[in-house]
Design a protein around this motif. Structure first.
Motif, PDB file in Angstrom:
ATOM      1  N   TYR A 151       0.808  -1.239   0.000  1.00  0.00           N
ATOM      2  CA  TYR A 151       0.000   0.000   0.000  1.00  0.00           C
ATOM      3  C   TYR A 151       0.836   1.283   0.000  1.00  0.00           C
ATOM      4  CZ  TYR A 151      -3.793  -3.133   1.341  1.00  0.00           C
ATOM      5  OH  TYR A 151      -4.717  -4.155   1.377  1.00  0.00           O
ATOM      6  N   THR A 152       2.156   1.159  -0.154  1.00  0.00           N
ATOM      7  CA  THR A 152       2.983   2.353   0.056  1.00  0.00           C
ATOM      8  C   THR A 152       3.308   3.151  -1.217  1.00  0.00           C
ATOM      9  OG1 THR A 152       4.891   0.894   0.045  1.00  0.00           O
ATOM     10  CG2 THR A 152       4.120   1.613   2.205  1.00  0.00           C
ATOM     11  N   ALA A 153       2.985   2.626  -2.395  1.00  0.00           N
ATOM     12  CA  ALA A 153       3.307   3.363  -3.625  1.00  0.00           C
ATOM     13  C   ALA A 153       2.572   4.713  -3.616  1.00  0.00           C
ATOM     14  CB  ALA A 153       2.900   2.543  -4.840  1.00  0.00           C
ATOM     15  N   PRO A 154       3.266   5.805  -4.020  1.00  0.00           N
ATOM     16  CA  PRO A 154       2.649   7.140  -3.964  1.00  0.00           C
ATOM     17  C   PRO A 154       1.296   7.224  -4.673  1.00  0.00           C
ATOM     18  CG  PRO A 154       4.976   7.300  -4.497  1.00  0.00           C
ATOM     19  CD  PRO A 154       4.657   5.837  -4.471  1.00  0.00           C
ATOM     20  N   GLU A 155       1.193   6.574  -5.844  1.00  0.00           N
ATOM     21  CA  GLU A 155      -0.093   6.686  -6.565  1.00  0.00           C
ATOM     22  C   GLU A 155      -1.209   5.944  -5.828  1.00  0.00           C
ATOM     23  OE1 GLU A 155       2.365   3.471  -8.648  1.00  0.00           O
ATOM     24  OE2 GLU A 155       2.729   5.422  -7.725  1.00  0.00           O
ATOM     25  N   GLN A 156      -0.831   4.861  -5.122  1.00  0.00           N
ATOM     26  CA  GLN A 156      -1.842   4.142  -4.329  1.00  0.00           C
ATOM     27  C   GLN A 156      -2.296   4.996  -3.153  1.00  0.00           C
ATOM     28  OE1 GLN A 156       0.522   0.582  -3.673  1.00  0.00           O
ATOM     29  NE2 GLN A 156      -1.307  -0.639  -4.111  1.00  0.00           N
ATOM     30  N   LEU A 157      -1.315   5.630  -2.517  1.00  0.00           N
ATOM     31  CA  LEU A 157      -1.645   6.488  -1.374  1.00  0.00           C
ATOM     32  C   LEU A 157      -2.510   7.666  -1.804  1.00  0.00           C
ATOM     33  CD1 LEU A 157       1.770   6.416   0.528  1.00  0.00           C
ATOM     34  CD2 LEU A 157      -0.406   5.461   1.315  1.00  0.00           C
ATOM     35  N   GLU A 158      -2.220   8.197  -2.987  1.00  0.00           N
ATOM     36  CA  GLU A 158      -3.003   9.326  -3.496  1.00  0.00           C
ATOM     37  C   GLU A 158      -4.455   8.897  -3.743  1.00  0.00           C
ATOM     38  OE1 GLU A 158      -2.456  12.453  -3.661  1.00  0.00           O
ATOM     39  OE2 GLU A 158      -4.365  12.809  -4.714  1.00  0.00           O
ATOM     40  N   LYS A 159      -4.606   7.719  -4.346  1.00  0.00           N
ATOM     41  CA  LYS A 159      -5.963   7.201  -4.606  1.00  0.00           C
ATOM     42  C   LYS A 159      -6.692   6.950  -3.297  1.00  0.00           C
ATOM     43  CE  LYS A 159      -5.950   4.864  -9.040  1.00  0.00           C
ATOM     44  NZ  LYS A 159      -5.526   3.631  -9.658  1.00  0.00           N
TER      45      LYS A 159
END
Ligand code: GSH
Length: 208
Positions: free
Chosen positions: A123-131
């Motif tokens: 869950y740590t990828a920036p785009e995942q966190l943004e979503k």
């Protein structure tokens, strides 16, 4: 009395402990099970809760899992009328917010929690966190709009078990290190919940 299996830092256990505090239940047993404590993947625990999750509630022959089902049971058995109303329309409004917490509100907040607090690499990828942040904010916007006209709490003018379910995740959203849009009714709700001693004890003091 009854036994609650579940670590006191689990969101779904904390909801139940908060309700116990609100309705003045004392003298129950709580056993630390779950991450970092007694295992929940043992055959003994799985026989109680086949999902192998916390909380599990045991009272004599009655075994319950699903935190919101436990909230409903305890409130109906021990709570004052207003915390889980008997009137069908009022009860349905509480149930609606309980279901929405488990199906909708939880989604973005859980992903943020996993990425930013547990630091689970899934869950740590920036785009995942943004979503996840957008998802959580869109849920908070719905709750904020409701609170602006509800009279102070999720389902009306007094605290119900819907607030025990929602308040936990409102708290988590406010303490996670994210950028937050300002929601005035939601902010006022969080401040109102913080005035309650059981909320401070089981939600605030247990951390994120
Ligand atoms: N829908 C379930 C979800 C239960 C759940 O996801 N529990 C988490 C803690 S909040 C869990 O057991 N995680 C594993 C662990 O603690 O080891 C409920 O509301 O009770």
């Amino acid at each position: 009395m009854f036994t609650i299996y579940g670590r006191a830092n689990s969101s779904n256990v904390r909801k139940v402990l908060w309700l116990c505090g609100e309705i003045g239940l004392e003298g129950y047993e709580r056993l630390d099970y779950g991450r970092g404590f007694a295992p929940i993947d043992s055959p003994e625990y799985a026989a109680l809760n086949p999902n192998m999750l916390v909380p599990t509630f045991v009272e004599g022959d009655l075994v319950l899992w699903e935190s919101n089902a436990i909230l409903r049971y305890l409130a109906a058995k021990h709570g004052r009328q207003e915390i889980y109303p008997e009137d069908l329309a009022a009860r349905a409004r509480v149930d609606m917010w309980l279901d929405w917490q488990l199906t909708t509100l939880i989604t973005g907040v859980r992903q943020l929690f996993q990425g930013l607090h547990v630091k689970d690499p899934a869950y740590t990828a920036p785009e995942q966190l943004e979503k996840a942040a957008q998802l959580a904010a869109s849920s908070m916007e719905i709750l904020d709009a409701n609170l602006a006209k509800s009279g102070g709490y999720a389902a009306g003018e007094t605290l119900t078990i819907a607030d025990c379910a929602l308040g936990m995740f409102v708290h988590r959203w406010y303490v996670l290190p994210i950028e937050r849009k300002e929601f005035s009714a939601l902010q006022a709700y969080y401040a109102r919940l913080k005035e309650r001693e059981p909320f401070r004890k089981w939600i605030i003091d247990q951390g994120v």
